[in-house]
Write a protein that holds these residues in place. Structure first.
Motif, PDB file in Angstrom:
ATOM      1  N   PRO A  62       0.823  -1.217   0.000  1.00 62.74           N
ATOM      2  CA  PRO A  62       0.000   0.000   0.000  1.00 62.74           C
ATOM      3  C   PRO A  62       0.857   1.268   0.000  1.00 62.74           C
ATOM      4  O   PRO A  62       1.948   1.301   0.587  1.00 62.74           O
ATOM      5  CB  PRO A  62      -0.801  -0.108   1.305  1.00 62.74           C
ATOM      6  CG  PRO A  62      -0.751  -1.557   1.658  1.00 62.74           C
ATOM      7  CD  PRO A  62       0.555  -2.065   1.173  1.00 62.74           C
ATOM      8  N   ASP A  66      -2.694   5.170   1.640  1.00 61.98           N
ATOM      9  CA  ASP A  66      -3.664   4.085   1.816  1.00 61.98           C
ATOM     10  C   ASP A  66      -3.808   3.665   3.268  1.00 61.98           C
ATOM     11  O   ASP A  66      -4.838   3.079   3.642  1.00 61.98           O
ATOM     12  CB  ASP A  66      -3.247   2.859   0.994  1.00 61.98           C
ATOM     13  CG  ASP A  66      -3.315   3.109  -0.502  1.00 61.98           C
ATOM     14  OD1 ASP A  66      -4.133   3.956  -0.921  1.00 61.98           O
ATOM     15  OD2 ASP A  66      -2.564   2.460  -1.240  1.00 61.98           O
ATOM     16  N   LEU A 172      -9.706   1.886  -1.352  1.00 57.48           N
ATOM     17  CA  LEU A 172      -8.545   1.006  -1.405  1.00 57.48           C
ATOM     18  C   LEU A 172      -8.657   0.004  -2.543  1.00 57.48           C
ATOM     19  O   LEU A 172      -7.658  -0.374  -3.161  1.00 57.48           O
ATOM     20  CB  LEU A 172      -8.398   0.251  -0.082  1.00 57.48           C
ATOM     21  CG  LEU A 172      -8.074   1.089   1.156  1.00 57.48           C
ATOM     22  CD1 LEU A 172      -8.232   0.238   2.416  1.00 57.48           C
ATOM     23  CD2 LEU A 172      -6.652   1.636   1.068  1.00 57.48           C
ATOM     24  N   VAL A 181      -6.250  -6.304   0.649  1.00 55.07           N
ATOM     25  CA  VAL A 181      -6.955  -5.356   1.512  1.00 55.07           C
ATOM     26  C   VAL A 181      -7.596  -6.090   2.682  1.00 55.07           C
ATOM     27  O   VAL A 181      -7.526  -5.645   3.839  1.00 55.07           O
ATOM     28  CB  VAL A 181      -8.020  -4.580   0.704  1.00 55.07           C
ATOM     29  CG1 VAL A 181      -8.910  -3.762   1.635  1.00 55.07           C
ATOM     30  CG2 VAL A 181      -7.361  -3.665  -0.315  1.00 55.07           C
TER      31      VAL A 181
END
Length: 309
Positions: A62, A66, A172, A181
């Motif tokens: 990420p 994020d 995301l 995620v």
């Protein structure tokens, strides 16, 4: 596009069924495992199983921006939601808990309309109202006929945490794979629940083997699988529409509660379940675009101007 839509619908269906089963499993396991210990056990199992698949494939780390969304999703949806839900089911039956938590989709639609600028489509608003009416009808016909105040408050906390978590997750999924995620959020939630580790060790040592297997089930299916299928479907539709899909959870939970826990719903619950189904159908309905046909002008012979002789 049709194939992707079918896969997303299938993923959403898997999520709904597994989440409905989670309400019943939590109600059963809660007799031996406390809320915090159950949350940690479930999230640890989910983190390990998801991690196996994440590290078996190329990963995309990420970006710095994020992490605020990941922390919000992990702490609220995987942490606070699980704690509040597990404790609520120590005071309320599975069906009533599922119905109360499912004010979440209305909060999701509101937050997504404002923060994600998804707007408020007419079908979504109408479907949410109809489905919420079904949830209320089920609530009025709950098997116990009453609800403890503390359990209701905890359900509202769980619903709010769930709604904020979904809205935080949506951005995301435009940049990161659904599996990654879900894994990162699950790990964050597990870390937040680590203070309950001593309780988990003590209670699992005294618990029956079947209870431990139920904890594994909650971590493997309603967590690892269902949250991943949810993220997959959410990446392919709006947060409002996906939130409305979970109105299907209460009627399924009531059926499973009757089947496995002996919690018999009142007759009105069946009408409420039907309203939930209708509401979801309305909220997910998309009018097919009809290609405009070019206008063809047909003139009669009499309308032609006379020719010059």
């Amino acid at each position: 596009m049709k194939k992707q839509g079918a896969l997303a619908a299938g993923a959403a269906a898997v999520t709904v069924v597994l989440w409905a089963s989670a309400f019943v499993a939590i109600r059963h396991v809660g007799q031996e495992i406390s809320a915090g210990a159950l949350s940690l056990g479930r999230l640890l199992v989910g983190s390990v199983l998801l991690g196996i698949f994440v590290f078996a494939r190329p990963r995309r780390w990420p970006a710095r921006g994020d992490w605020k969304f990941l922390l919000a999703c992990g702490l609220l949806w995987f942490g606070v939601y699980n704690l509040a839900l597990n404790e609520a089911e120590r005071h309320l039956d599975a069906g009533t808990t599922a119905m109360l938590v499912n004010i979440g989709p209305l909060l999701i639609a509101l937050l997504a309309g404002v923060l994600l600028r998804e707007g408020f489509p007419r079908q979504l608003v109408m479907g949410s109202i109809v489905a919420f009416g079904g949830v209320v009808l089920i609530g009025l016909s709950s098997s116990s006929g009453s609800a403890e105040t503390w359990g209701v408050v905890l359900c509202l906390v769980a619903a709010a945490a769930y709604a904020v978590g979904v809205v935080s997750q949506k951005p995301l999924l435009a940049r990161l794979p659904a599996l990654e995620v879900t894994w990162l959020s699950c790990v964050i939630g597990a870390i937040a629940c680590l203070p309950f580790a001593p309780t988990l060790v003590r209670e699992t040592a005294d618990a029956r083997p079947s209870t431990i297997w139920w904890v594994v089930f909650l971590g493997a299916f309603p967590t690892a699988i269902a949250f991943t299928t949810w993220a997959y479907a959410l990446a392919r539709t709006t947060a409002g529409r996906m939130g409305a899909t979970t109105y299907l959870v209460p009627p399924i939970t009531i059926f499973l509660g009757w089947l496995l826990l002996g919690e018999s719903p009142a007759p009105l619950a069946y009408g409420g379940g039907a309203l939930c189904l209708v509401g979801v159908a309305i909220s997910r309905y998309r009018r097919r675009a009809v290609a405009a046909m070019p206008a063809v002008s047909v003139e009669s012979p009499d309308s032609n101007p006379p020719s010059k002789s």
